[in-house]
Design a protein around this motif. Structure first.
Motif, short mmCIF file in Angstrom:
data_model
loop_
_atom_site.label_atom_id
_atom_site.label_comp_id
_atom_site.label_asym_id
_atom_site.label_seq_id
_atom_site.Cartn_x
_atom_site.Cartn_y
_atom_site.Cartn_z
N GLN A 1 -6.60 4.59 12.01
CA GLN A 1 -5.91 4.17 13.23
C GLN A 1 -6.69 4.65 14.45
N ILE A 2 -6.92 3.76 15.41
CA ILE A 2 -7.60 4.09 16.65
C ILE A 2 -6.56 4.17 17.76
N LEU A 3 -6.41 5.35 18.34
CA LEU A 3 -5.42 5.54 19.40
C LEU A 3 -5.97 5.15 20.76
N SER A 4 -7.25 5.38 21.00
CA SER A 4 -7.86 5.01 22.28
C SER A 4 -9.37 4.91 22.09
N GLY A 5 -10.01 4.17 23.00
CA GLY A 5 -11.46 4.02 22.97
C GLY A 5 -11.95 2.70 22.41
N LEU A 6 -11.04 1.91 21.81
CA LEU A 6 -11.45 0.66 21.19
C LEU A 6 -10.31 -0.34 21.31
N LEU A 7 -10.67 -1.61 21.58
CA LEU A 7 -9.68 -2.66 21.75
C LEU A 7 -9.67 -3.58 20.54
N VAL A 8 -8.54 -4.26 20.38
CA VAL A 8 -8.42 -5.23 19.30
C VAL A 8 -9.44 -6.34 19.51
N GLY A 9 -10.17 -6.71 18.47
CA GLY A 9 -11.16 -7.76 18.55
C GLY A 9 -12.57 -7.26 18.73
N GLU A 10 -12.76 -6.02 19.17
CA GLU A 10 -14.11 -5.48 19.29
C GLU A 10 -14.68 -5.19 17.91
N GLN A 11 -16.00 -5.30 17.83
CA GLN A 11 -16.68 -5.06 16.57
C GLN A 11 -17.28 -3.65 16.54
N VAL A 12 -17.33 -3.10 15.33
CA VAL A 12 -17.92 -1.78 15.11
C VAL A 12 -18.80 -1.85 13.88
N VAL A 13 -19.78 -0.96 13.84
CA VAL A 13 -20.64 -0.87 12.66
C VAL A 13 -19.82 -0.24 11.53
N ALA A 14 -19.70 -0.96 10.43
CA ALA A 14 -18.86 -0.49 9.33
C ALA A 14 -19.67 0.04 8.17
N ARG A 15 -20.95 -0.27 8.13
CA ARG A 15 -21.79 0.18 7.04
C ARG A 15 -23.15 0.57 7.56
N ALA A 16 -23.71 1.64 7.01
CA ALA A 16 -25.00 2.20 7.42
C ALA A 16 -24.93 2.82 8.81
N ASN A 17 -23.72 3.07 9.33
CA ASN A 17 -23.63 3.73 10.63
C ASN A 17 -24.08 5.18 10.55
N PHE A 18 -24.01 5.76 9.37
CA PHE A 18 -24.49 7.13 9.23
C PHE A 18 -25.99 7.22 9.47
N ILE A 19 -26.71 6.12 9.18
CA ILE A 19 -28.15 6.12 9.46
C ILE A 19 -28.38 6.11 10.96
N LEU A 20 -27.61 5.30 11.70
CA LEU A 20 -27.74 5.29 13.15
C LEU A 20 -27.39 6.65 13.72
N ASP A 21 -26.35 7.26 13.19
CA ASP A 21 -25.94 8.57 13.69
C ASP A 21 -27.01 9.61 13.41
N ALA A 22 -27.60 9.57 12.22
CA ALA A 22 -28.64 10.55 11.87
C ALA A 22 -29.87 10.37 12.76
N GLU A 23 -30.25 9.11 12.98
CA GLU A 23 -31.43 8.87 13.81
C GLU A 23 -31.16 9.28 15.26
N SER A 24 -29.95 9.02 15.76
CA SER A 24 -29.65 9.39 17.14
C SER A 24 -29.66 10.91 17.29
N ARG A 25 -29.16 11.61 16.30
CA ARG A 25 -29.18 13.08 16.37
C ARG A 25 -30.61 13.60 16.32
N LEU A 26 -31.43 12.99 15.45
CA LEU A 26 -32.81 13.43 15.35
C LEU A 26 -33.54 13.23 16.67
N MET A 27 -33.34 12.10 17.31
CA MET A 27 -34.04 11.83 18.57
C MET A 27 -33.49 12.68 19.69
N GLU A 28 -32.19 12.98 19.67
CA GLU A 28 -31.63 13.89 20.66
C GLU A 28 -32.28 15.26 20.55
N THR A 29 -32.42 15.71 19.31
CA THR A 29 -33.01 17.03 19.09
C THR A 29 -34.47 17.06 19.54
N MET A 30 -35.23 16.03 19.18
CA MET A 30 -36.64 16.01 19.54
C MET A 30 -36.83 15.85 21.05
#
Length: 442
Positions: A363-392
């Motif tokens: 359940q999403i209480l806030s931050g997202l509206l009905v009809g918007e799309q989200v990454v449902a698969r392989a989002n952990f790869i995007l998260d890992a890469e974003s963390r790596l680049m933030e660190t570097m």
């Protein structure tokens, strides 16, 4: 001072590991240095120039991740749509089948006497409503029959009387005698037979007031019985109870008359449907569970008391909520985020506030509206890469290092005259080593 061969080999191995680590560090530094030089070096708005960090086809800025569409397909990135729906949680627990206490009955005489004959003579026998159970001789029944026959004969004699109210009073005596038999659970058919024949019967028959299986038999032929003594216990199994244990924290999801499904080990792959009829008011201290009673129809008698069952309860949590797949939400420990596609290869990092999880959805209480799309698969790869680049991107520039290292053909390592390190296969205590290094053994 002499150094034995084993110790020298250990020292040389450690030096080799150190050299490898330094080399890797320099490679990382060179890549970071090149990336940092690339940031802001190009024209504003160019990919990887001034607005983020470019790393092998992937970029990241403060609120988005950019990835080459071809790479996204290779990583298996898929999207899902935030939908409005209801949220249910499946509770799975275990229970045991018991008798429905509202369908238990007994056969009990309301007068004393002696059992002459048993029509139901073993435990487990099926008894139908109105079926003969036993024949009993009772002095009280004999006296009641005599009174009934006397009232009938009196009524017949006074029926022709012309005196006012005489016939009515005689008829009242007969009805009173008949009512006594009915209060003793003697069937009307037997009373009619006594009146028709005009003879007193030695024994009368007791009939079952309800049907079921005989779960207890406490009478034998020839036994004397007293008023109120329990002779049989019957259980109607057309409906049974399931007593299930529900954890304390899940009791708030239980609602009366809610439909549930029951699996019985004796019938794999088959489910029986029942409803919650009662929630016990206490919680067991030993197991921290509360008991829930389920009313389970059992018309064919297949579910038997004592069976072990698995109970599935679909507990409604929220009637209307914005729902996304559970895997679409990345939980960092301090916040929950989702990746929202904005354009091909461009994913916005958006923080959301989540509610309940159930059935693979969140359940999403806030931050997202009905009809918007989200990454449902392989989002952990995007998260890992974003963390790596933030660190570097947040690392300070590594200071330059001047390494003067010489490698010989044999892979050994040693420091040279200019402060560098030479690699070579120095043989411990060899003559060549002593010539090349006269101070080796000193």
């Amino acid at each position: 001072m002499k150094i034995d061969g084993k110790r020298q080999r250990m020292i040389l191995g450690g030096v080799a590991v150190l050299v490898a680590a330094v080399a890797i560090g320099m490679l990382v530094f060179d890549r970071d240095h090149a990336g940092m030089e690339g940031m802001g070096a190009g024209a504003p708005g160019e990919a990887g120039q001034g607005d983020g960090m470019d790393m092998g086809g992937m970029q990241m800025d403060d609120a988005a991740v950019r990835i080459d569409p071809q790479m996204a397909r290779s990583l298996g990135v898929t999207v899902a749509t935030a939908e409005l729906g209801s949220l249910q949680r499946e509770l799975r627990t275990t229970g045991n089948v018991t008798y429905d206490e509202t369908r238990l009955s007994t056969v009990t005489p309301k007068f004393g006497g002696f059992v002459e004959r048993l029509h139901v003579d073993f435990t487990g026998q099926v008894v139908r409503r109105g079926q003969p159970v036993l024949e009993i001789y009772s002095p009280e029944l004999v006296s009641a029959q005599e009174e009934l026959l006397s009232a009938v004969r009196l009524e017949q004699r006074l029926a022709a009387s012309r005196a006012p109210g005489v016939a009515e009073r005689s008829g009242g005596l007969v009805e009173s005698a008949r009512r006594r038999f009915l209060l003793w659970d003697i069937s009307p058919e037997q009373v009619e037979e006594i009146e028709r024949s005009g003879e007193i019967r030695r024994t009368l028959t007791l009939h079952a007031l309800s049907g079921g299986f005989v779960v207890e038999k406490a009478v034998q032929a020839g036994q004397s019985v007293q008023p109120g003594e329990i002779l049989y216990r019957l259980a109607d199994l057309s409906s049974v109870w399931v007593e299930a244990d529900v954890y304390e924290q899940d009791l708030r999801f239980i609602a009366l008359n809610e439909s549930v499904e029951v699996e019985v080990a004796a019938y794999p792959g088959e489910r029986f449907t029942g409803r919650i009829s009662y929630v016990h008011p206490d919680v067991r201290r030993e197991t921290r569970t509360g008991r829930v009673r389920i009313q389970l129809p059992n018309p064919d008698g297949r579910v038997k008391p004592g069976m072990f069952v698995t109970v599935h309860i679909d507990a409604p949590l929220v009637e209307r909520a914005v729902l996304v797949p559970r895997d679409a939400v990345m939980r960092t420990g301090t916040r929950d985020i989702v990746f929202v596609p904005q354009a091909p290869g461009h994913y916005e990092i958006r923080e959301v506030r989540t509610g309940m999880d159930a059935g693979g959805r969140t359940q999403i209480l806030s931050g997202l509206l009905v009809g918007e799309q989200v990454v449902a698969r392989a989002n952990f790869i995007l998260d890992a890469e974003s963390r790596l680049m933030e660190t570097m991107a947040g690392q300070p520039g590594m200071p330059g290092m001047d390494m003067n290292m010489e490698m010989d053909g044999a892979g050994g390592a040693r420091m040279n005259d200019s402060g560098g390190m030479e690699m070579g296969a120095a043989t411990p205590n060899s003559k060549e080593d002593a010539i090349a290094h006269p101070d080796h053994d000193r």
